[in-house]
Design an enzyme around this catalytic site. Structure first.
Site, PDB file in Angstrom:
ATOM      1  N   LYS A   1       0.826  -1.220   0.000  1.00  0.00           N
ATOM      2  CA  LYS A   1       0.000   0.000   0.000  1.00  0.00           C
ATOM      3  C   LYS A   1       0.860   1.271   0.000  1.00  0.00           C
ATOM      4  CE  LYS A   1      -3.371  -2.646  -0.371  1.00  0.00           C
ATOM      5  NZ  LYS A   1      -4.494  -3.172   0.365  1.00  0.00           N
TER       6      LYS A   1
HETATM    7  C1  LIG Z   1      -5.501  -4.345   0.603  1.00  0.00           C
HETATM    8  C2  LIG Z   1      -6.957  -4.115   0.648  1.00  0.00           C
HETATM    9  C3  LIG Z   1      -7.716  -4.442   1.770  1.00  0.00           C
HETATM   10  C4  LIG Z   1      -7.189  -5.236   2.923  1.00  0.00           C
HETATM   11  O1  LIG Z   1      -6.160  -4.614   3.617  1.00  0.00           O
HETATM   12  P1  LIG Z   1      -5.391  -5.440   4.749  1.00  0.00           P
HETATM   13  O2  LIG Z   1      -4.655  -4.380   5.503  1.00  0.00           O
HETATM   14  O3  LIG Z   1      -4.486  -6.396   4.059  1.00  0.00           O
HETATM   15  O4  LIG Z   1      -6.419  -6.116   5.585  1.00  0.00           O
HETATM   16  C5  LIG Z   1      -9.045  -4.095   1.796  1.00  0.00           C
HETATM   17  N1  LIG Z   1      -9.616  -3.461   0.747  1.00  0.00           N
HETATM   18  C6  LIG Z   1      -8.930  -3.160  -0.367  1.00  0.00           C
HETATM   19  C7  LIG Z   1      -9.625  -2.446  -1.475  1.00  0.00           C
HETATM   20  C8  LIG Z   1      -7.580  -3.503  -0.464  1.00  0.00           C
HETATM   21  O5  LIG Z   1      -6.910  -3.228  -1.588  1.00  0.00           O
END
Ligand SMILES: *Cc1c(COP(=O)(O)O)cnc(C)c1O
Length: 388
Positions: A188
């Protein structure tokens, strides 16, 4: 005979970890306080200030934060929650964890975000909440979504896994709906390895989310190991083990400090891609709506199937051959067997999402990419769509 590719593989994603983060993690390990402690408190305060939200709760993941928001709001059996079919499975799994029913509303063809007009059509007397996902880092049409929510008395829980620092009409994502959840997963815009942050508007809801993030133990109980603390605590609800550790927060503090710099670089790379692909008729580049600041978690293009039958899958294969990693965000929710069988979704139900998905490819985009790497991707895409 194929000529071996001697250039190193360019991965789809590569996290940026600086010396400050590494030193801070080491200092945390030496401090003797590994789990939720002073660094988490500091990270929450810094994030709250960055976003301008009244409350921020650090959690173990975005998924955990989304689950907590639904649980704290008391959403459960018999309730319906509306979200987009073009998202990661976790957005929908948390609804299922609460025994509520996920209801999907199709996306808009311009920004791939949930279409407010489609949300309106899906509202029933069982609807309790909307989970908009700011796809790729571009905020949803929040005025329309918040207006629908107000008129129908619904909670708005934003999945901001892609949208750290994004703006909607000059306002930061994290201050718009009732609850916003960010992800610090490794890929992210900023990372703590795994982790998440929940920003909340209402104080009572924030308190409930915090309580449920730590076994439902009375918050003051967390101080019981401090000199002035008490050993006494009370469990007020069967909560979850969703707290963030100080080791994660050590990473997050320094990642947050560099987020603006990261976003600038992401924006620069996105602009270069858009400029370079402008003349390629087989590639549809992402459109940015004028009222937002897009933070470019993804650079998702659509490949138009051309007369030479060069489709998405062939472009991905051709890029891989040239040593370029890509990804696809996302396989539509209603294509997965579990949701199809569990909730009766069918192919054909969400035609805009399905048409977009056919051509989707996410290209590499991260702050540590060099200009030469960006040009290499551009050249590889040109070759791939020409079939050469
Ligand atoms: C990565 C992601 C998540 C989940 O995030 P985590 O921190 O891994 O639980 C949820 N929604 C979207 C759209 C994502 O891209």
């Amino acid at each position: 005979m194929t000529i071996p590719n001697t250039r190193p593989f360019l991965p789809y994603n590569r996290p940026s970890i600086g010396d400050e983060e590494i030193a801070e993690v080491v200092a945390t390990l030496r401090s003797g306080w590994l789990t939720t402690g002073p660094r988490v408190a500091h990270f929450e305060a810094a994030f709250r200030e960055y976003v301008g939200a009244p409350h921020a709760i650090a959690v173990s993941s975005c998924t955990a934060g989304l689950h907590l928001a639904l649980a704290a709001a008391g959403i459960g059996e018999g309730d319906e929650v509306i979200t987009t079919p073009l998202t990661f499975c976790s957005t929908v799994n948390v609804i299922v964890h609460q025994r509520a029913r996920p209801v999907l509303a199709d996306i808009s063809p311009d920004d791939y975000n949930i279409d407010p007009a489609q949300i309106e059509r899906k509202i029933t007397r069982r609807t309790r909440a909307i989970i908009p996902v700011h796809y790729g880092g571009q905020p949803c049409r929040m005025d329309a979504i918040l207006d629908i929510a107000r008129r129908h008395g619904l909670l708005v829980i934003e999945d901001a896994a892609h949208a750290h620092g994004a703006l909607y009409r000059g306002r930061k994502v994290g201050t718009l709906g009732d609850v916003t959840v960010f992800s610090f997963y490794a890929t992210k815009n900023m990372t703590t390895g795994e982790g998440g942050m929940v920003t909340v508007h209402n104080a009572a809801l924030a308190e409930r989310i915090r309580l449920l993030s730590n076994h439902g133990m009375d918050y003051n109980a967390q101080r019981r190991y401090e000199a002035e603390g008490s050993w006494y605590y009370e469990v007020l609800a069967p909560g979850y083990k969703y707290n963030m550790t100080d080791i994660q927060a050590a990473l997050g503090l320094h990642q947050l400090a560099r987020l603006e710099e990261y976003t600038r670089r992401r924006t620069e790379i996105a602009a270069r891609y858009t400029e370079a692909f402008a003349g390629l008729e087989q590639i549809v580049t992402p459109a940015v709506r004028p009222e937002v600041r897009h933070v470019w978690h993804l650079y998702a293009v659509q490949v138009r199937r051309n007369s030479r039958r060069i489709d998405r899958d062939r472009v991905i294969a051709a890029l891989r051959k040239q040593g370029i990693g890509t990804s696809v965000h996302f396989i539509p929710i209603h294509y997965h067997p579990y949701y199809r069988e569990g909730f009766g979704f069918r192919r054909g139900d969400y035609p805009v999402c399905e048409a977009v998905f056919e051509g989707l490819i996410s290209l590499p985009l991260y702050p540590s990419m060099t200009d030469a790497e960006v040009e290499r991707v551009i050249e590889a895409v040109r070759k791939a769509v020409r079939g050469s």
